[in-house]
Structures are given as C-alpha cells and as structure tokens.
Design an enzyme around this catalytic site. Structure first.
Site, short mmCIF file in Angstrom:
data_model
loop_
_atom_site.label_atom_id
_atom_site.label_comp_id
_atom_site.label_asym_id
_atom_site.label_seq_id
_atom_site.Cartn_x
_atom_site.Cartn_y
_atom_site.Cartn_z
N CYS A 82 2.83 9.65 3.07
CA CYS A 82 3.49 8.67 3.30
C CYS A 82 3.30 7.20 3.43
O CYS A 82 3.31 5.99 3.16
CB CYS A 82 4.15 8.52 4.81
SG CYS A 82 4.62 10.08 5.70
N HIS A 116 5.99 1.13 7.07
CA HIS A 116 6.51 2.29 6.54
C HIS A 116 8.12 2.68 8.16
O HIS A 116 7.01 3.26 9.40
CB HIS A 116 5.37 3.89 6.64
CG HIS A 116 5.96 5.47 6.80
ND1 HIS A 116 6.55 5.48 6.03
CD2 HIS A 116 5.48 6.20 7.37
CE1 HIS A 116 6.65 7.07 6.05
NE2 HIS A 116 6.35 7.36 7.18
N ASN A 136 13.08 8.66 8.02
CA ASN A 136 11.34 8.88 7.11
C ASN A 136 11.77 9.25 5.63
O ASN A 136 11.95 10.82 5.47
CB ASN A 136 10.13 9.76 7.99
CG ASN A 136 9.02 9.52 7.68
OD1 ASN A 136 9.00 9.22 6.01
ND2 ASN A 136 7.99 10.05 8.47
#
Ligand code: UT7
Length: 323
Positions: free
Chosen positions: A113, A250, A280
């Site tokens: 990520c 994020h 996500n």
C-alpha cells in the site's frame, strides 16, 4: 536546484462496480458493518480483460494527455504494484510496450500500500540526479485476483484501479515556496511481515497465494506509524499541519484517516477521502484520490499537498509537495 514538478495526473477504474450489498449472501456480512467499520460503500472489480497493465496503461494515457505530452517525452516509468501481470517481466515494461515506448527504462516497485509513496520518492531521486527528466509514476492494482473470496475479514476491503502522475524536472529556489516535491520520509520494518501478507509466491509455494491480514493488529500500528512519518516530513520542511492545503492519505479505512488527521491537527475538511468509492486499492489509492481532488477543483496549482501511506511489510511513508 532541480525540483520534480507534477505536470499531469490521471486515473482508470474497472467498469464493474461492486456495492457492499452485493456481498450479502456471498459471505456473512452487511452493508452496515462494512460502511461503519471502514467507510467503504463500493469498489471497482476488474473483469477478465482488465489487468494491472491495462489499467496502468489507461491511467498513464490520461496523465500524459493532462500534461500535454506523449510517451516520446517520457524517459522513465516507475510502476508501484503488488499484483503484477506476471512474476516477471516487470509490468512497467509491459506498460512501456503498450504505450509504444521503446526508449528509456521502466521497472516495478513493491511496497504494497505504500508503493506509490515509495515510487514518487524514487522518481524524485532519478530526476534530481539528472538521470531522468520526465517520469511516469503509476500505481496500479488488481487485488481482487489475490483475495480469498470466502474470507469476509478481507474480501470486502479491497478494490482494483490505477492512478498516475507525470513528474518533470524544473528549477526551484530551494525553499518550500517551490513547486514540486519538497520533502519525503520512508520507513519499513519486516518484524511485522506476518500481519499483512500473501500466503504464496514463486520462491515458496510456486503459487500466487491469497491475501491474509490481522486487521486489528494492522489498525493498532497504523495511526502511530503514519503520524510519526508525517511529523518527520513536516520537520524536514519546517512546516506545521496548519500550512497544509490538502492531506491525501492512503485509503484503507476512514477511521484510520480520521484518527491520523486528528492526532496531527489536520482539519477534517483538508482530508481527501475516496475510500467510500474505491475501497482499498493499495498502491493505486493515493493517485486515485489525487485524480478525484484535482478533477473536482479542490487541489489547485500552488497548493501544499501531503501524501501518506502505510501497508504490508510494514512499509510506511509520506511525501510533501507543492502542486
Ligand atoms: O492497506 C493496508 C493497511 N490495512 C489497513 O489499514 C487495515 C487495517 N484494519 C482495519 O481497517 C480494521 O481492523 C478492519 C476493517 C479490517 C476490521 O475492523 P475492526 O473494527 O478492527 O474489527 P475486528 O477485526 O475487531 O472485528 C470485529 C468483529 C469480529 O467479530 P468478533 O470476533 O467480535 O465476534 C469479526 O469476526 O467483526 C467481525 N467481522 C465481520 N463482520 C461482518 C470481520 N469482518 C466482517 C465482515 N462483516 N466483513
């Protein structure tokens, strides 16, 4: 001094949208649980003809058009991904070929990520060293392909997509009034490697494997790690949270975004939140959020923007830039 200045931004999402309600009857969950615990309402899921390379190529083309450039103007492609089309060659090279670009060089970066933050920082170093003048930095993921669709604790959280930036060398005075990348901090600590990982790989099982996560454990570390690395970045640049125009974190969980912003003293309205729309998307989440906030007129030339990410490894990092 040389600064890496954003010249274009773009994104691409798979055609198919999967709403929270679409999981009901598939795994034991509900729209209410997903929305309350994460802020996610929907995510895009790649169809068979959509891959990390095709989504990355599409996002790159939008970013190039936004910059008023063509692939001929680019000398480096850095692709952040943990879901490459193949174990090798690098998917960045496949995107290079799809763009009809046969000069320069291209490689993948893998920091899960945090991949996009790592990739932007790497591109900045190539630009400031003089080795590249214009870099396509792409985050592209198809996490739907590595999810265990029977595991409700992970399959509802992730989505697919891609975002891209064109970074270009420009002149700066060496102050934080400059446009471009102003400061960055990266961190990793492999002691946490088993809290968020894929249970397969070429050198172990010879299979692709599925994503496994101890969500509560990741959550527990996330806010502290994010705030530490952002404070280090603020200190490098000599600024405070009040100087920021936009916080582009994020997009893993709205509760993590809110808690980090609160701890840092960043006003709620400065946070760009797209987790509700995309879920996500790992390395694609930051450039997807940037694309949304530029397209709707929030992020404008001259704005001070903070990017941040944390993910598997653990890896984490932050980048401060003036748009
Ligand atoms: O991008 C990389 C970084 N990743 C992250 O930042 C993710 C970090 N973690 C999180 O965002 C959160 O921990 C989750 C969203 C994954 C989970 O939220 P939570 O508030 O930490 O919930 P929990 O794991 O403590 O689970 C609460 C309950 C459990 O039941 P029990 O043990 O209390 O009976 C779970 O089994 O919720 C249950 N549960 C679900 N219920 C309905 C877990 N997944 C689901 C689900 N639907 N999909």
């Amino acid at each position: 001094m040389i600064r890496s200045i954003v010249r274009g931004v773009g994104s691409s999402l798979p055609r198919r949208i999967m709403k929270n309600a679409d999981f009901e009857g598939v795994v034991e969950t509900s729209d209410e649980w997903i929305a309350q615990r994460t802020g996610i309402r929907q995510r895009h899921i790649a169809s068979d003809d959509e891959t990390t390379a095709s989504l990355g190529e599409a996002a790159a083309r939008v970013a190039l058009a936004d910059a008023g450039l063509t692939p001929a103007d680019i000398d480096l492609i850095v692709l952040a991904t943990s879901t490459p089309n193949n174990t090798f060659p690098a998917t960045a090279v496949e995107i290079q070929n799809r763009l009809g670009m046969h000069h320069g060089f291209a490689f993948d970066m893998q920091a899960v990520c945090s991949g996009f933050v790592y990739a932007v920082t790497t591109a900045d170093l190539y630009i400031r060293s003089g080795m590249a003048k214009r870099v396509l930095v792409i985050g592209s993921e198809t996490f739907s392909r590595i999810l265990d669709w029977n595991d409700r604790s992970t399959c509802v959280l992730f989505g697919d997509g891609a975002g891209a930036l064109v970074l270009e060398a420009g002149e700066g005075e060496g102050t934080i009034a400059d446009r471009g990348i102003l400061a960055a901090s990266l961190r990793s600590d492999g002691v946490h490697k088993d809290k968020l990982y894929v249970d397969g790989g070429p050198s172990t099982t010879g299979t692709v494997g599925h994503l496994r996560m101890e969500g509560r454990e990741v959550f527990k570390h996330a806010v502290g790690m994010i705030t530490d690395v952002i404070e280090a970045t603020f200190a490098q640049a000599g600024i405070t949270a009040e100087d920021l125009d936009w916080f582009v974190p994020h997009q893993a969980n709205k509760r993590i975004i809110d808690a980090s912003a609160k701890k840092l003293g960043i006003a709620e309205e400065k946070a760009v939140v797209t987790v509700n729309l995309h879920g996500n998307t790992s390395a694609a989440s930051v450039p997807l959020a940037l694309s949304v906030a530029v397209a709707d007129g929030r992020i404008k030339k001259g704005d001070l923007v903070l990017l941040e990410a944390m993910g598997g490894g653990f890896t984490w990092g932050a980048v401060l830039l003036r748009w």
